[in-house]
Scaffold this active site. Structure first.
Site, PDB file in Angstrom:
ATOM      1  N   GLU A  84      -2.918  -6.920 -11.960  1.00 52.91           N
ATOM      2  CA  GLU A  84      -1.647  -7.226 -11.281  1.00 52.91           C
ATOM      3  C   GLU A  84      -1.666  -6.468  -9.960  1.00 52.91           C
ATOM      4  OE1 GLU A  84       0.871  -9.182 -12.322  1.00 52.91           O
ATOM      5  OE2 GLU A  84       0.037  -9.700 -14.273  1.00 52.91           O
ATOM      6  N   CYS A 102       5.761  -4.639  -4.927  1.00 54.85           N
ATOM      7  CA  CYS A 102       4.571  -5.484  -4.753  1.00 54.85           C
ATOM      8  C   CYS A 102       4.922  -6.877  -4.244  1.00 54.85           C
ATOM      9  CB  CYS A 102       3.808  -5.587  -6.069  1.00 54.85           C
ATOM     10  SG  CYS A 102       4.823  -6.198  -7.425  1.00 54.85           S
TER      11      CYS A 102
HETATM   12  P1  NAD Z   1      -1.457   4.155  -7.875  1.00 50.24           P
HETATM   13  O1  NAD Z   1      -2.063   5.002  -6.787  1.00 50.24           O
HETATM   14  O2  NAD Z   1      -0.382   4.738  -8.714  1.00 50.24           O
HETATM   15  O3  NAD Z   1      -2.664   3.656  -8.767  1.00 50.24           O
HETATM   16  C1  NAD Z   1      -2.462   2.851  -9.885  1.00 50.24           C
HETATM   17  C2  NAD Z   1      -3.150   3.474 -11.072  1.00 50.24           C
HETATM   18  O4  NAD Z   1      -4.554   3.558 -10.832  1.00 50.24           O
HETATM   19  C3  NAD Z   1      -2.652   4.892 -11.370  1.00 50.24           C
HETATM   20  O5  NAD Z   1      -2.355   4.977 -12.738  1.00 50.24           O
HETATM   21  C4  NAD Z   1      -3.805   5.755 -10.933  1.00 50.24           C
HETATM   22  O6  NAD Z   1      -3.914   6.934 -11.699  1.00 50.24           O
HETATM   23  C5  NAD Z   1      -5.008   4.867 -11.132  1.00 50.24           C
HETATM   24  N1  NAD Z   1      -6.099   5.188 -10.212  1.00 50.24           N
HETATM   25  C6  NAD Z   1      -6.002   5.531  -8.910  1.00 50.24           C
HETATM   26  N2  NAD Z   1      -7.230   5.731  -8.381  1.00 50.24           N
HETATM   27  C7  NAD Z   1      -8.120   5.520  -9.378  1.00 50.24           C
HETATM   28  C8  NAD Z   1      -9.550   5.573  -9.466  1.00 50.24           C
HETATM   29  N3  NAD Z   1     -10.311   5.895  -8.406  1.00 50.24           N
HETATM   30  N4  NAD Z   1     -10.126   5.296 -10.655  1.00 50.24           N
HETATM   31  C9  NAD Z   1      -9.377   4.975 -11.717  1.00 50.24           C
HETATM   32  N5  NAD Z   1      -8.015   4.909 -11.685  1.00 50.24           N
HETATM   33  C10 NAD Z   1      -7.393   5.177 -10.544  1.00 50.24           C
HETATM   34  O7  NAD Z   1      -0.864   2.854  -7.308  1.00 50.24           O
HETATM   35  P2  NAD Z   1      -1.259   2.074  -6.026  1.00 50.24           P
HETATM   36  O8  NAD Z   1      -2.633   1.507  -6.163  1.00 50.24           O
HETATM   37  O9  NAD Z   1      -0.906   2.833  -4.802  1.00 50.24           O
HETATM   38  O10 NAD Z   1      -0.159   0.889  -6.201  1.00 50.24           O
HETATM   39  C11 NAD Z   1       0.272   0.173  -5.141  1.00 50.24           C
HETATM   40  C12 NAD Z   1      -0.345  -1.207  -5.176  1.00 50.24           C
HETATM   41  O11 NAD Z   1       0.011  -1.808  -6.417  1.00 50.24           O
HETATM   42  C13 NAD Z   1       0.193  -2.119  -4.107  1.00 50.24           C
HETATM   43  O12 NAD Z   1      -0.858  -2.892  -3.590  1.00 50.24           O
HETATM   44  C14 NAD Z   1       1.170  -3.010  -4.851  1.00 50.24           C
HETATM   45  O13 NAD Z   1       1.368  -4.268  -4.251  1.00 50.24           O
HETATM   46  C15 NAD Z   1       0.520  -3.109  -6.187  1.00 50.24           C
HETATM   47  N6  NAD Z   1       1.487  -3.398  -7.222  1.00 50.24           N
HETATM   48  C16 NAD Z   1       1.372  -4.562  -7.882  1.00 50.24           C
HETATM   49  C17 NAD Z   1       2.304  -4.900  -8.851  1.00 50.24           C
HETATM   50  C18 NAD Z   1       2.228  -6.193  -9.608  1.00 50.24           C
HETATM   51  O14 NAD Z   1       2.918  -6.290 -10.625  1.00 50.24           O
HETATM   52  N7  NAD Z   1       1.432  -7.152  -9.199  1.00 50.24           N
HETATM   53  C19 NAD Z   1       3.345  -4.022  -9.135  1.00 50.24           C
HETATM   54  C20 NAD Z   1       3.407  -2.824  -8.444  1.00 50.24           C
HETATM   55  C21 NAD Z   1       2.467  -2.509  -7.492  1.00 50.24           C
END
Ligand code: NAD
Length: 475
Positions: free
Chosen positions: A229, A263
């Protein structure tokens, strides 16, 4: 549920990372519980869903406090966008549990008769749910609803960037649901990496596309299917047939909720030249109406999650193109709702998903140009169209692709549990919400049952010519 916003946020508790050496044992214990058939009985699943509903309602005040600590979310917004959708999701799953889990009859081709066929939903086993920080409660628990309903165990990994919510889940969720079947692992990259080393039966990851590639590579080692997602630049097309007053309100609501950190927020506007100025005027007055003349003092306007994201979003603001807002305060992680005009596709703000309260507005000559611009980019998670002209609506819907679409509003398509929520292409794969979540965490096992009262020898050797002739009649 408290509906008042408290001005002084409590000290944010730090997340307490789970020791990485404990992670294999946590996953192993969940697998043992699954193998003991604990999760299969419908009554047990229903009781766990009831426990989840109880967590969300009884801990509503604590959830709102955690979201205030993490993102300075207004209590109303926490309720509207995190607590309330969860209560609906759980209630829907409980109401439909029997129907969703029942074998689904399929037609049997006459060549196979006498026989019957069903699709029997099987739980997958132990699933991993990895979530981001922007809706940190909802995006852990909404996928969990489908996982529980489908009869799985699930390991939950909330985001370390929303530490108060992560702590709350780790400390209290197990008071309401089985803590061995649904353990919470806290932490950041090392803990998630340790989790991804384990074998799961499905991974549901919500977050950015860069980490999604890491998740998918790790999943490939175990041939684990993934639901991703993700996000992206979701366009918002405003045609000159749109009702501009209501259009501005609905765009501003979807964009500035959670300080733009949504998102499916409209990322940029493509607006017909003829109504550009009128739309900008309406958006300005809507922002004032929503948050007052001093937005920083508004109790309804959240903050950017951390300094790194503050710096990233603030750098996208080109002062020469600011039509409204533009104020920033790093010490408070505050960025005002900002409108930018005369934006071109080459500007920094148009390169990646903004994920903040900056709204670029681009003039378009006609709907063809808007469609070309949308199609020149990666497939977005959401697409919004504001138009009263049905022909324009059909053109946009039939010539563009997006994870989901709302016409004449923003965000709302994902509030309908009868529709799947998910992306396409770079914005993700797979979907959940309602029955779609149940199906995501199930294997629809085809079962064909053949009658034994008759056993025509047509398919058995020796393959004589009369059998060939008979078989060709069914072709
Ligand atoms: P985040 O930094 O919280 O990362 C998400 C998860 O990935 C966390 O639990 C984190 O611990 C883990 N993570 C981070 N780096 C990692 C790595 N190198 N290896 C393994 N795990 C790792 O969140 P984010 O990525 O900043 O989220 C924002 C993005 O999420 C945006 O692009 C947003 O559009 C998208 N998003 C999508 C939805 C949806 O439902 N489609 C909802 C919310 C956010």
């Amino acid at each position: 549920m408290s509906t008042t916003q408290e001005s002084a946020p409590a000290a944010t508790p730090s997340a307490q990372p789970t020791a990485t050496q404990d992670i294999p044992g946590i996953v192993q214990r969940a697998r043992e519980r699954f193998n003991e058939d604990v999760t299969r009985p419908l009554a047990w699943r229903d009781a766990q869903l009831a426990g989840l509903a109880e967590f969300v309602t009884k801990e509503a005040d604590a959830i709102q406090e955690a979201l205030r600590d993490d993102l300075r979310k207004a209590d109303f917004e926490s309720y509207m966008a995190e607590i309330w959708p969860l209560t609906i999701e759980v209630a829907d799953a409980r109401k439909n549990l029997k129907r969703w889990t029942s074998p689904r009859k399929v037609k049997t081709p006459s060549v196979l008769k006498p026989a019957s066929g069903v699709l029997r939903p099987d739980p997958l086993g132990v699933v991993l749910i990895v979530s981001p920080w922007n809706y940190p409660m909802n995006l852990v628990l909404a996928p969990l609803v489908g996982a529980i309903a489908a009869g799985n165990c699930a390991v939950l990994k909330p985001s370390e960037l929303a530490p108060a919510t992560s702590r709350l889940l780790a400390e209290r969720l197990s008071n309401y649901v089985d803590g061995e079947c649904f353990p919470v692992v806290e932490g950041a990259v090392p803990e998630t990496t340790a989790l991804l080393d384990q074998r799961f039966d499905h991974i549901c990851y919500t977050g950015g596309a860069r980490v999604a590639r890491i998740v998918m590579a790790a999943a490939a080692k175990h041939l684990t299917p993934t639901t991703l997602e993700l996000g992206g630049k979701s366009p918002c097309i405003v045609h000159d047939s749109a009702k501009l007053g209501v259009t501005a309100k609905r765009i501003a609501w979807g964009k500035f909720m959670n300080c733009g950190q949504t998102c499916v927020a409209p990322d940029y506007i493509l607006v017909s030249e003829s109504c550009h100025d009128a739309l900008v005027k309406e958006l300005k007055s809507t922002i004032d109406e929503f948050y007052g003349s001093d937005v920083q003092q508004s109790p309804d306007y959240p903050r950017i999650v951390n300094e790194a994201h503050f710096d990233r979003v603030a750098a996208l603001i080109d002062p020469d193109k600011v039509a409204h807002g533009g104020q920033t305060d790093r010490s408070d992680r505050f960025i005002a709702p900002t409108l930018m005009t005369d934006v071109t596709a080459d500007d920094a703000v148009m390169q990646d998903e903004i994920f903040g309260p900056v709204l670029p507005i681009i003039k378009i000559r006609d709907v063809d140009e808007a469609i070309r611009m949308v199609n020149s980019r990666e497939k977005p998670l959401a697409l919004y169209l504001f138009a009263e002209d049905k022909g324009v609506e059909e053109q946009v819907l039939s010539r563009t692709t997006a994870g989901g679409v709302t016409v004449n509003h923003t965000i709302l398509h994902l509030s309908n549990g009868n529709m799947p929520f998910g992306g396409v292409g770079e914005s993700g794969m797979g979907a959940y919400h309602g029955k779609w979540g149940f199906d995501t965490f199930s294997h629809l096992k085809p079962v064909l049952k053949k009658a034994t009262w008759i056993d025509p020898p047509i398919t058995y050797p020796p393959y004589t010519s009369w059998k060939s002739k008979l078989l060709s009649l069914f072709g």
